[in-house]
Design an enzyme around this catalytic site. Sequence first.
Site, PDB file in Angstrom:
ATOM      1  N   ASP A  68      -4.443  27.255  14.804  1.00 35.51           N
ATOM      2  CA  ASP A  68      -4.078  25.870  15.087  1.00 35.51           C
ATOM      3  C   ASP A  68      -2.643  25.641  14.622  1.00 35.51           C
ATOM      4  OD1 ASP A  68      -4.342  23.336  15.950  1.00 35.51           O
ATOM      5  OD2 ASP A  68      -5.618  22.649  14.309  1.00 35.51           O
TER       6      ASP A  68
ATOM      7  N   TYR B 134       0.812  37.572  19.280  1.00 35.33           N
ATOM      8  CA  TYR B 134      -0.316  38.002  20.104  1.00 35.33           C
ATOM      9  C   TYR B 134       0.064  38.447  21.511  1.00 35.33           C
ATOM     10  CZ  TYR B 134       0.137  33.055  21.345  1.00 35.33           C
ATOM     11  OH  TYR B 134       0.617  31.822  21.701  1.00 35.33           O
TER      12      TYR B 134
ATOM     13  N   CYS C 216       1.105 -10.877  -1.720  1.00 35.09           N
ATOM     14  CA  CYS C 216       0.701  -9.637  -2.378  1.00 35.09           C
ATOM     15  C   CYS C 216      -0.669  -9.837  -3.027  1.00 35.09           C
ATOM     16  CB  CYS C 216       1.736  -9.257  -3.436  1.00 35.09           C
ATOM     17  SG  CYS C 216       1.178  -7.916  -4.498  1.00 35.09           S
TER      18      CYS C 216
ATOM     19  N   CYS D   5      -0.056  -9.806  -7.102  1.00 31.63           N
ATOM     20  CA  CYS D   5       0.714 -10.819  -7.826  1.00 31.63           C
ATOM     21  C   CYS D   5       0.885 -12.117  -7.054  1.00 31.63           C
ATOM     22  CB  CYS D   5       2.077 -10.272  -8.225  1.00 31.63           C
ATOM     23  SG  CYS D   5       3.186 -10.070  -6.818  1.00 31.63           S
TER      24      CYS D   5
END
Length: 690
Positions: A118, A233, A418, A421
């Site tokens: 892969d 290959y 946030c 805070c």
Amino acid sequence: MTDESIRVEIDHLRREIERHNDLYYKHASPVISDQEYDALERRLRALEAEYPELAAADSPTVCVGADSDSRFPSRPHSHPMLSLANSYDPLEVTAFVKRLRRDLGREDLVFTVEPKIDGVALAVRYRDGLLTTALTRGDGRSGDDVSDNARTITELPARLDDSWPGVFPGEAPRSFEVRGEAYLRLTRFGQLNRMRAAEGLEPMANPRNATAGTLKTLDSREVARRGLSVFCYQLFSLEPEDAPDLSSHQVEMEVIRSLGLPTNPFLRTATDPEEIMARLDELAVLRQGLDYQIDGAVIKLDDRAQQVSLGATAKSPRWGLAFKFPAAEAVTRLLDITVQVGRTGVITPVAELEPVGLAGSTVSRATLHNWDEMARKDIRIGDTVVVVKGGDIIPKILRVLTDRREGGEYALDQPVDCPVCGTPVQSDPEQVAVRCVNPLCPAVLAGRLRHFAGRDAADIDGLGGKWVDSFLELGLIVTPDDLFNLERDQLAVLPGWGEKSADRLMTGLARAKSRPWSARIFSLGIPQVGVTTARTLAGRFDSIDALCGATAEDLADLPDIGPIVAASIVEFLSHASTSEFINNLKKSGFLLEKEEIEEVDDGGLSGPMAGKTVVLTGTLDNLTRDQAKALIRAAGGKVAGSVSGRTDYVVAGGKAGSKLEKALQWGVEVLDESGFLALVQPGDGNHGND
Ligand SMILES: [Zn+2]
């Protein structure tokens, strides 16, 4: 279905496949699994077969997807670079064997079975033993020239050694092209992601994307650092008169090996579908223990003459089939979405899942990246979701099973404030991110402190992550410079602490001041500045004042630093809170300039190991190599690589080898880990000579 609805579906499928081709090849960031991609392509192929009047020469079923990138020159391939037809179904393996037997009119065919790596396909040319060119697949006719990057792959010699007995043994051409798959070893991938995490960067999703991104990196030194590998290959001669007699794929692989080029050790043969399936099972088991990812097996007709007589379609050779292992997927419930605030303030949604087994581990969390991605996939709390391990590494939500919705599911809006805070967040369209810009946000403070104390930064021994949180809670510290105002006696009475832990932290803080200049720059936590960039800055600027005087243009001229990073550095350093932070660090003795500290430390004359030369061997239980070296240097000693008559001590851990034997030969004093620690602990300096 009416013709019109079929036309619409075909159009839609072609556009979707092209979009995914772009994501896969050009951006190296696929958003669907290979299996889903293949399902789209299969559906399109079926419709085009059923309605030939709707076929088109530019359909993605006819053209190979392109990875072309305008930053690299494009060059034609010596032979078209096709990809094999894919299959997930064992019945198709049987059909493939039957078809080949019928077309060739014989039953006695031999097939080879190899792992399907892969990675990213590469075509590499050697002329008279020298590596001249390396191309990516591109559109199959021409590919991007990534020769400089391919030369950094240590397994691809820049020059084949003629003296090597196996090279050019009659069968092998002097000028040839070898094709293979570039990939990243899983161990290397893990290391790279840990380094990225230390730099505050997003982890790379999987080794294949990391490989594709690495091959398309403009800085070859960075490519070299990443450490790609390759398995070859296929081989072609580039000189017709020099064409080797490669009578079969097995011979081809032998010739590649004899040239000193890497091939995968697994190469089996089979003569019927049952045998092929047995080989596939063998590979599926082997797969678990490999240090690289394979996503299936490649089945090829072995005999070259038979291959040639079968030929190829525009897209795939008829003599081969890629059998893909099913992707590791699991279905589970999305119980909740939590929100994390990082040290730079970036706010990230994280999926909390009903725990589910996936490829050998239990998954209970998955990254959701950002709100754009969540909206695109329409992910809602309470949804039933399909989880995959992106390249079997980092779990992510692939898609939502919308037909399982019951009505109570709800989306999590992008936060306005946030979550830690309450400061209003800012959007950062550049990075598709939202961030908390409050420099005193507890989440940001804790992140900064952890970063400062981290191994690649100030490396403060004795300050674990949970102590950071409790120090913050107790109000003992706010910013990293406050650490240096902590007092031993104040710490010793804290719950869970004692004299010993307090001493350890005091020693750790004292040693932090003699960290290398680049580590001290890194410890500042400048957004976008990782270990590598910090090293670049340390090499160019001798002091923080010099760095603060640099403009974004000056910085962008340095290697590895682009305009975004340069702007980020200037912005951080020009902040008033940064100036205060830097001044406080300086006052505490954490010097922000390249001074003599390191030299003094390396050969210093004070400390329990003053003037002594020490060799490390074997694995220590409680210390990494780097930590042990740092302790030796902090104790005034020098670290040497090999044992000689001038060695004063050998510190031997488990599995110590020839260095320990040599120490015994030379009569050098050998310390075990506890003896070593006793010696380098301050105040216990005369332990070693007993
Ligand atoms: Zn905040």
